[in-house]
Motif scaffolding. Structure first.
Motif, PDB file in Angstrom:
ATOM      1  N   LEU A 130      -8.112   9.965  -4.127  1.00  0.00           N
ATOM      2  CA  LEU A 130      -8.848   9.767  -5.374  1.00  0.00           C
ATOM      3  C   LEU A 130      -9.155  11.092  -6.047  1.00  0.00           C
ATOM      4  O   LEU A 130      -9.003  11.235  -7.273  1.00  0.00           O
ATOM      5  N   VAL A 176      -5.613   2.600  -5.739  1.00  0.00           N
ATOM      6  CA  VAL A 176      -6.075   3.204  -4.483  1.00  0.00           C
ATOM      7  C   VAL A 176      -7.489   2.752  -4.165  1.00  0.00           C
ATOM      8  O   VAL A 176      -7.814   2.413  -3.014  1.00  0.00           O
ATOM      9  N   LYS A 177      -8.341   2.724  -5.177  1.00  0.00           N
ATOM     10  CA  LYS A 177      -9.733   2.317  -4.962  1.00  0.00           C
ATOM     11  C   LYS A 177      -9.832   0.875  -4.485  1.00  0.00           C
ATOM     12  O   LYS A 177     -10.684   0.520  -3.666  1.00  0.00           O
ATOM     13  N   ARG A 216      -8.234  10.049   4.122  1.00  0.00           N
ATOM     14  CA  ARG A 216      -7.107   9.908   3.194  1.00  0.00           C
ATOM     15  C   ARG A 216      -7.565   9.390   1.824  1.00  0.00           C
ATOM     16  O   ARG A 216      -7.144   9.867   0.784  1.00  0.00           O
ATOM     17  N   ARG A 217      -8.416   8.373   1.831  1.00  0.00           N
ATOM     18  CA  ARG A 217      -8.797   7.696   0.598  1.00  0.00           C
ATOM     19  C   ARG A 217      -9.519   8.640  -0.370  1.00  0.00           C
ATOM     20  O   ARG A 217      -9.195   8.701  -1.559  1.00  0.00           O
ATOM     21  N   LYS A 218     -10.506   9.358   0.120  1.00  0.00           N
ATOM     22  CA  LYS A 218     -11.262  10.278  -0.736  1.00  0.00           C
ATOM     23  C   LYS A 218     -10.366  11.376  -1.288  1.00  0.00           C
ATOM     24  O   LYS A 218     -10.474  11.758  -2.463  1.00  0.00           O
ATOM     25  N   ILE A 227       0.831  -1.209   0.000  1.00  0.00           N
ATOM     26  CA  ILE A 227       0.000   0.000   0.000  1.00  0.00           C
ATOM     27  C   ILE A 227       0.865   1.258   0.000  1.00  0.00           C
ATOM     28  O   ILE A 227       0.650   2.194  -0.787  1.00  0.00           O
ATOM     29  N   LEU A 257      -6.464   0.634  -0.836  1.00  0.00           N
ATOM     30  CA  LEU A 257      -6.216   1.536   0.291  1.00  0.00           C
ATOM     31  C   LEU A 257      -7.348   1.506   1.304  1.00  0.00           C
ATOM     32  O   LEU A 257      -8.514   1.678   0.951  1.00  0.00           O
ATOM     33  N   THR A 258      -7.002   1.298   2.559  1.00  0.00           N
ATOM     34  CA  THR A 258      -7.967   1.379   3.652  1.00  0.00           C
ATOM     35  C   THR A 258      -7.883   2.761   4.298  1.00  0.00           C
ATOM     36  O   THR A 258      -6.845   3.414   4.245  1.00  0.00           O
ATOM     37  N   GLU A 259      -8.976   3.186   4.898  1.00  0.00           N
ATOM     38  CA  GLU A 259      -8.994   4.510   5.532  1.00  0.00           C
ATOM     39  C   GLU A 259      -8.282   4.459   6.881  1.00  0.00           C
ATOM     40  O   GLU A 259      -8.457   3.531   7.665  1.00  0.00           O
TER      41      GLU A 259
END
Length: 467
Positions: free
Chosen positions: A324, A439-440, A319-321, A258, A443-445
């Motif tokens: 992206l 990432v989608k 982080r994830r949003k 990751i 990746l975990t938040e």
């Protein structure tokens, strides 16, 4: 503000964490100045209009060879950070930077000396990149970690802004003096800061760990957090802290994947490479509004402002949003810039009157990249590894970053000369597009979670995949 109010405010835990983080990240600003210090002189150095006279090939090597030093310094920095302490290693780089700037001022016309200085600067860069974000992550409260670690990018961009601004208005000797002043200031401030409580737990010094945490959380009840950190470190330290631990379990391999995924995405979208050659690239576009140097300063200013603003959202939005959002913007803006340069270089269409399209693409590129990918890379690197391999994981990530940047810096000019600038930006857009998918999927938040919670979530995912 009265002196009494000021003293009262400095005793707040938020202030102490911010002050310790900023003091540490001055070394990141110094590393950025080392990285970009030749950029304002790129055109004059390669056209024999400066005391330093280099061919374009020599300039490209001198620009990229700093990554050789970074590659050399990454792995030893992890070992030293675990052995001597995060603060001790970071602080020790200050006097080295001072010496290097003095040598630069005295021996700037000697290409061999410049190569040696650049390699040493790369070693300093490795220390700043692999250890400073670990230090800040370990002194921060979980609900503030994203913001505080995100200051890494703010200070990197402030270093770039410092370089381009000074390069425009000072002569070379004055320029070097101002660069030397920065590490002097860093040493005088950072020496007052505490060591990471996580490091003290790692070496079994509970008294100093408690003292460090008490200073950072001044006025708060630290017993619960103290116990949580102690238990987390003890659990992690039961595992051996050898390099092979990075890939010894599925949980660690997933964390490593990751972080490397985000690292490669961050450094292959081309931001650092373009910043290093900004003046040269912008000189290809005639305009009546700004000189290439003016545009370089504006670009650095946009970097600094957007990085600072985005630090306020990484903990709330996640982080994830943000990653992206950032990557989608990078695909669009890089493609727009690539189209402009393709028409400029490969067709007879007079596109120069539409230079605003290029500037729009570059501004969007600066904003989107800093709003997520660039700003969050240090945070993710510091969050996803367990305590016993955090420094080593960070060092491996810095090694990957140095490799990616070295390849880009060397290939950028080669691609420009053989194909065109547009191809570089198409490659940047392609990497960003692939990163969106990865990432989608993977990746975990991690926003608002403790290190133990992040590691436990990764462990649960790997256990689920086994079934």
């Amino acid at each position: 503000m009265s002196a009494k109010c000021l003293i009262k405010w400095t005793r707040k835990p938020l202030f102490r964490q911010i002050f310790a983080s900023i003091s540490c990240y001055i070394v990141v600003m110094i590393s950025s100045t080392c990285y970009y210090w030749m950029a304002p002189y790129a055109t004059s150095i390669t056209s024999n209009k400066h005391d330093i006279k280099l061919t374009l090939s020599e300039f490209a090597w001198l620009t990229s060879i700093i990554e050789v030093g970074a590659i050399i310094g990454c792995l030893p920095s992890a070992y030293i950070a675990d052995r001597w302490g995060r603060k001790t290693l970071i602080l020790s780089s200050g006097p080295v930077y001072i010496l290097m700037w003095i040598l630069t001022g005295l021996c700037s016309e000697n290409i061999i000396v410049l190569y040696i200085i650049r390699i040493l600067q790369g070693i300093g860069l490795a220390i700043a990149d692999s250890v400073s974000s670990v230090y800040v992550a370990e002194i921060s409260s979980p609900n503030r970690r994203g913001k505080l670690v995100g200051y890494f990018t703010v200070f990197w961009n402030l270093g770039m802004l410092y370089i381009y601004t000074l390069g425009n208005y000072l002569n070379f000797i004055q320029y070097i003096i101002c660069l030397t002043a920065l590490p002097i200031f860093f040493c005088s401030v950072y020496i007052l800061m505490p060591e990471s409580p996580y490091y003290y737990f790692m070496v079994g010094n509970k008294a100093k760990a408690k003292s460090s945490l008490a200073w950072l959380r001044y006025g708060l009840d630290i017993e619960d957090e103290y116990k949580d950190i102690e238990n987390a470190v003890i659990a992690d330290m039961k595992n051996t802290a050898k390099w092979k631990e990075l890939i010894s379990t599925k949980c660690n391999r997933r964390a490593l994947f990751i972080v490397q995924m985000v690292c490669i995405s961050r450094y292959m979208i081309g931001l650092i490479t373009f910043a290093a050659y900004a003046e040269e690239a912008l000189s290809k576009v005639d305009n009546n509004l700004f000189t290439p140097r003016d545009l370089s300063v504006i670009m650095a200013l946009i970097f600094a402002i957007t990085a600072f603003i985005s630090t306020f959202f990484s903990d709330s939005i996640g982080r994830r949003k943000m990653l992206l959002f950032s990557l989608i913007g990078c695909v669009i803006s890089n493609t727009l810039v690539a189209i402009y340069y393709y028409i400029l270089e490969k067709t007879t269409i007079n596109i120069k009157p539409y230079a605003w399209v290029l500037y729009l693409g570059l501004v969007c590129f600066c904003i989107f990249s800093n709003a997520g990918l660039v700003q969050l890379m240090p945070t993710i690197k510091a969050e996803y590894f367990p305590t016993h391999i955090r420094s080593k994981g960070s060092a491996v990530t810095s090694l990957m970053a140095a490799f990616c940047i070295f390849i880009q810096l060397r290939m950028y000019t080669a691609i420009n000369e053989s194909i065109g600038i547009y191809m570089n930006f198409l490659i940047f857009a392609l990497f960003a597009f692939v990163a969106i998918i990865l990432v989608k999927v993977y990746l975990t938040e991690s926003a608002g979670k403790t290190f133990a919670q992040i590691n436990e979530e990764i462990k649960e995912i790997t256990e689920t995949l086994k079934k």
